[in-house]
Design a protein around this motif. Structure first.
Motif, short mmCIF file in Angstrom:
data_model
loop_
_atom_site.label_atom_id
_atom_site.label_comp_id
_atom_site.label_asym_id
_atom_site.label_seq_id
_atom_site.Cartn_x
_atom_site.Cartn_y
_atom_site.Cartn_z
N VAL A 1 -4.59 -19.26 8.72
CA VAL A 1 -5.68 -18.77 7.87
C VAL A 1 -6.39 -19.92 7.17
O VAL A 1 -7.64 -20.00 7.15
N LEU A 2 -5.62 -20.84 6.60
CA LEU A 2 -6.24 -21.96 5.87
C LEU A 2 -6.99 -22.88 6.84
O LEU A 2 -8.06 -23.40 6.50
N LEU B 1 -10.34 -21.36 -4.65
CA LEU B 1 -8.99 -21.38 -4.06
C LEU B 1 -8.00 -22.06 -4.99
O LEU B 1 -6.85 -21.63 -5.12
N TRP C 1 -0.06 -18.70 7.23
CA TRP C 1 -0.90 -19.34 6.20
C TRP C 1 -1.61 -20.57 6.78
O TRP C 1 -2.76 -20.85 6.44
N ILE D 1 -7.92 -14.44 1.99
CA ILE D 1 -6.88 -15.21 1.29
C ILE D 1 -6.66 -14.67 -0.12
O ILE D 1 -5.52 -14.46 -0.55
#
Lengths: 167, 100
Positions: free
Chosen positions: A11-12, B43, A8, A45
């Protein structure tokens, strides 16, 4: 720190790097492409989190249509002419261009090749039927509002192409 | 831990967008910055839907947000092109004719 957290973070971090690149690059066309790549990472995501329908919308609309709108706008305002187009051919751009793709391949490699990777940690509550029910039953009145907003968008596009025809 | 990562990413995305709006004078870059801020909100909604266990509701909000986002972008692009046709520039500092 377990494998999921590391994945994560990658990816972030890729998402933030692409967003930073969108702001930092001088060429507007490259900025539009970087924005599309940011949308593509956000799509990944959303997909992992279980929002598949939203992910498809994000990919098709934000990474596709919005990029086309920006490219058209840049073209029609002629900010991509002359110096901007010349900079596209510059060696620096050719060196930087493969970087997003390398990062994408690295991110994909982490997901595909990392042993024991459980990417569905946040995706346990996805239900397609529930999404449809919420969208078309519980928020039916909102859909009418969205249709009106799309109509406003169509008028905006009419302005866009009216100016083009006037030229 | 994951929620903290998401919050950091959301804040960074929004900060990048706000920085771009403050730092630039180009109408097109302002539109691009708005897109980045909307991505941060997207998000945020997805993370909130996951935390609350209501991803279906979050998805419907994200879809509405995407539709509004593309309409705002299209209208903003139209305004940008109209401003360029009228003033020959997309620099916000040169758009003095619309001052009240």
């Amino acid at each position: 720190m377990d494998n999921n957290t590391i994945a994560w973070i990658i990816v972030l971090a890729t998402l933030v790097v692409f967003a930073l690149g969108t702001v930092m690059v001088r060429n507007l066309l490259v900025a539009a492409v970087m924005l599309a790549l940011t949308s593509a990472i956000l799509t990944v995501i959303l997909f992992i989190m279980g929002a598949q329908i939203a992910a498809v919308m994000e990919l098709s609309v934000c990474a596709g249509l919005v990029t086309a709108i920006f490219a058209t706008t840049i073209s029609l305002t002629k900010t991509s002419q002359g110096k901007e187009l010349a900079s596209l051919k510059h060696k620096y751009f050719l060196r930087v261009l493969p970087m997003p793709f390398i990062l994408l391949v690295l991110a994909a490699g982490v997901f595909l090749l990392w042993p024991g990777m459980d990417m569905s940690i946040l995706a346990g509550n996805y239900a397609d039927a529930a999404s449809r029910q919420v969208l078309w039953d519980k928020r039916a009145l909102d859909m009418f509002g969205l249709a009106l907003i799309i109509l406003a968008g169509v008028l905006g596009m009419a302005v866009l192409f009216k100016e083009r025809g006037g030229k | 831990m994951l929620l903290t990562l998401f919050v950091i990413a959301i804040v960074l995305l929004a900060a990048i967008g706000v920085y771009c709006i403050i730092a630039t004078h180009s109408m097109i870059r302002v539109l691009i910055a708005l897109e980045l801020i909307v991505k941060a909100v997207t998000l945020l909604i997805a993370a909130a839907g996951t935390v609350n266990g209501q991803m279906a509701l979050a998805q419907s909000y994200i879809i509405a947000l995407i539709i509004i986002e593309v309409v705002v972008t299209a209208v903003g692009a139209g305004i940008t092109i109209a401003a360029h046709a009228k003033n020959g520039t997309v620099d916000l500092r040169d758009l003095t004719k619309i001052k009240g």
